[in-house]
Design a protein around this motif. Structure first.
Motif, short mmCIF file in Angstrom:
data_model
loop_
_atom_site.label_atom_id
_atom_site.label_comp_id
_atom_site.label_asym_id
_atom_site.label_seq_id
_atom_site.Cartn_x
_atom_site.Cartn_y
_atom_site.Cartn_z
N GLY A 216 -4.66 21.54 -28.30
CA GLY A 216 -3.73 22.48 -28.20
C GLY A 216 -3.99 23.65 -29.35
O GLY A 216 -4.96 23.51 -30.03
N LYS A 217 -3.41 24.69 -29.24
CA LYS A 217 -3.51 25.65 -30.36
C LYS A 217 -2.90 25.40 -31.84
O LYS A 217 -2.03 24.56 -31.77
CB LYS A 217 -2.66 27.16 -29.99
N GLY A 218 -3.79 25.54 -32.56
CA GLY A 218 -3.15 25.49 -34.03
C GLY A 218 -3.98 24.25 -34.69
O GLY A 218 -3.82 24.47 -36.00
N HIS A 219 -4.33 23.39 -33.74
CA HIS A 219 -5.00 21.98 -34.54
C HIS A 219 -5.68 21.61 -33.56
O HIS A 219 -5.84 22.15 -32.50
CB HIS A 219 -3.90 21.13 -34.98
N ASP A 220 -6.63 20.89 -33.91
CA ASP A 220 -7.95 20.49 -33.37
C ASP A 220 -7.67 18.84 -32.90
O ASP A 220 -8.51 18.30 -32.39
CB ASP A 220 -9.02 20.62 -33.99
N GLU A 221 -6.44 18.57 -33.03
CA GLU A 221 -6.12 17.15 -32.45
C GLU A 221 -5.88 17.42 -30.86
O GLU A 221 -5.03 18.20 -30.38
CB GLU A 221 -4.93 16.53 -33.07
N PRO A 222 -6.44 16.14 -30.32
CA PRO A 222 -6.35 16.58 -28.70
C PRO A 222 -4.89 15.94 -28.38
O PRO A 222 -4.24 15.11 -28.64
CB PRO A 222 -7.32 15.54 -28.10
N LEU A 223 -4.36 16.85 -27.26
CA LEU A 223 -3.28 16.64 -26.70
C LEU A 223 -3.27 15.40 -25.68
O LEU A 223 -2.48 14.54 -25.09
CB LEU A 223 -2.39 17.57 -26.21
N TYR A 224 -4.56 15.49 -25.05
CA TYR A 224 -4.81 14.70 -23.92
C TYR A 224 -6.38 14.45 -23.92
O TYR A 224 -7.20 15.35 -24.05
CB TYR A 224 -4.37 15.10 -22.48
N ILE A 225 -6.80 13.07 -24.00
CA ILE A 225 -8.25 13.08 -24.01
C ILE A 225 -8.68 11.72 -23.06
O ILE A 225 -7.75 10.75 -23.32
CB ILE A 225 -9.06 12.94 -25.32
N GLU A 226 -9.54 11.70 -22.08
CA GLU A 226 -9.80 10.57 -21.52
C GLU A 226 -11.35 10.72 -21.10
O GLU A 226 -11.72 11.73 -20.80
CB GLU A 226 -9.04 10.54 -20.10
N ASP A 227 -11.95 9.40 -21.08
CA ASP A 227 -13.19 9.32 -20.41
C ASP A 227 -13.08 8.55 -19.03
O ASP A 227 -12.31 7.87 -18.98
CB ASP A 227 -14.27 8.85 -21.57
N PHE A 228 -14.08 9.23 -18.20
CA PHE A 228 -13.92 8.69 -16.70
C PHE A 228 -15.21 7.68 -16.46
O PHE A 228 -15.46 7.58 -15.32
CB PHE A 228 -13.71 9.80 -15.81
N SER A 229 -16.00 7.49 -17.49
CA SER A 229 -16.99 6.83 -17.32
C SER A 229 -17.30 5.38 -17.00
O SER A 229 -18.16 4.72 -16.67
CB SER A 229 -18.18 6.98 -18.72
N GLY A 230 -16.10 4.48 -17.20
CA GLY A 230 -15.88 3.19 -17.18
C GLY A 230 -16.20 2.29 -18.14
O GLY A 230 -15.98 1.17 -18.27
N HIS A 231 -16.74 3.16 -19.47
CA HIS A 231 -17.07 2.36 -20.63
C HIS A 231 -15.63 2.10 -21.48
O HIS A 231 -15.88 1.47 -22.48
CB HIS A 231 -18.12 3.10 -21.37
N ASN A 232 -14.74 2.75 -21.53
CA ASN A 232 -13.53 2.74 -21.97
C ASN A 232 -12.74 1.34 -21.90
O ASN A 232 -11.87 1.26 -22.84
CB ASN A 232 -12.52 3.80 -21.66
N ASN A 233 -13.24 0.67 -20.95
CA ASN A 233 -12.65 -0.78 -20.89
C ASN A 233 -13.32 -1.46 -22.11
O ASN A 233 -12.63 -2.86 -22.49
CB ASN A 233 -12.90 -1.31 -19.63
N ASN A 234 -14.20 -1.19 -22.74
CA ASN A 234 -15.18 -2.12 -23.59
C ASN A 234 -14.92 -1.69 -25.26
O ASN A 234 -15.78 -1.67 -25.98
CB ASN A 234 -16.61 -2.25 -23.42
N LEU A 235 -13.57 -1.28 -25.48
CA LEU A 235 -13.39 -0.74 -26.94
C LEU A 235 -13.54 -1.93 -28.08
O LEU A 235 -12.85 -3.00 -27.73
CB LEU A 235 -12.07 -0.05 -27.04
N ASP A 236 -14.36 -1.29 -29.04
CA ASP A 236 -14.43 -2.42 -30.04
C ASP A 236 -13.23 -2.45 -30.97
O ASP A 236 -12.35 -1.81 -30.85
CB ASP A 236 -15.67 -2.09 -30.84
N LEU A 237 -13.07 -3.43 -31.87
CA LEU A 237 -12.25 -3.89 -32.65
C LEU A 237 -11.82 -2.58 -33.43
O LEU A 237 -10.45 -2.41 -33.72
CB LEU A 237 -12.57 -4.97 -33.51
N GLU A 238 -12.58 -2.01 -34.29
CA GLU A 238 -12.34 -0.64 -34.86
C GLU A 238 -11.56 0.32 -34.37
O GLU A 238 -10.58 0.82 -34.84
CB GLU A 238 -13.69 -0.24 -35.17
N GLU A 239 -11.83 0.52 -32.85
CA GLU A 239 -11.14 1.54 -32.40
C GLU A 239 -9.84 0.95 -31.92
O GLU A 239 -8.92 1.73 -31.98
CB GLU A 239 -11.78 1.75 -30.88
N LYS A 240 -9.63 -0.29 -31.70
CA LYS A 240 -8.36 -0.89 -31.22
C LYS A 240 -7.54 -0.74 -32.44
O LYS A 240 -6.23 -0.61 -32.29
CB LYS A 240 -8.25 -2.52 -30.80
#
Length: 177
Positions: free
Chosen positions: A10-34
């Motif tokens: 969005g405008k005015g800040h750099d935080e994503p309103l929507y972000i997704e990866d379609f690579s298939g690697h997002n199923n193995n998120l490590d503990l830090e990300e969780k």
């Protein structure tokens, strides 16, 4: 060539309103990300870093910066190739309202000397980003959804996946990988 990540910022800040990866690697998120809540975006920290890097390039190379000058026409909305990180090439699109759409694709296997293949890739990516922009506008037409808030809409998610499938199928039909 297939899309591996998408960010709507969005405008005015750099935080994503929507972000997704379609690579298939997002199923193995490590503990830090969780622990820090990244899974709600369905995007690994690796792809979040790539999108943030591309956003920095967009800010530094385009006519938009702290004052943010708005694009005047459709052609000026398409920023095109921004940067490569690892094996990902990132392209950008900025709307007249300041919404930024970043698309990460896998490095294509065709020759980079082929202008025709490059034009087809850019035309397909431009159409894809315009479709995402249209889906965002439809999302905002719902009076319960607020502008510049994180997108948690199954309808928006389904449209993104539909556009993604159309994009991937059209590239396979054209022989662009």
């Amino acid at each position: 060539m297939s899309i591996v990540s998408l960010a709507v910022i969005g405008k005015g800040h750099d935080e994503p309103l929507y972000i997704e990866d379609f690579s298939g690697h997002n199923n193995n998120l490590d503990l830090e990300e969780k622990l820090f809540g990244f899974p709600r975006y369905f995007c690994s920290s690796h792809y979040q870093f790539i999108m943030q890097s591309a956003l920095d390039v967009l800010k530094n190379t385009s006519s938009y910066g702290a004052e943010f000058s708005m694009p005047e026409r459709n052609e000026s909305m398409w920023k095109g190739y921004l940067c490569s990180v690892d094996e990902i090439m990132v392209y950008g699109y900025v709307t007249t309202t300041g919404l930024r759409i970043l698309v990460g694709i896998e490095n294509a296997s065709f020759s980079y000397n082929s202008n025709n293949a490059q034009e087809k890739r850019e035309a397909n990516l431009f159409a894809f980003t315009r479709s995402i922009h249209g889906a965002y506008i439809e999302y905002l037409l719902n009076p319960l959804n607020q502008r510049n808030q994180k997108i948690h809409s199954p309808a928006f998610q389904n449209k993104v996946k539909s556009f993604l499938n159309i994009f991937n199928e059209s590239n396979q039909a054209l022989g662009i990988y």
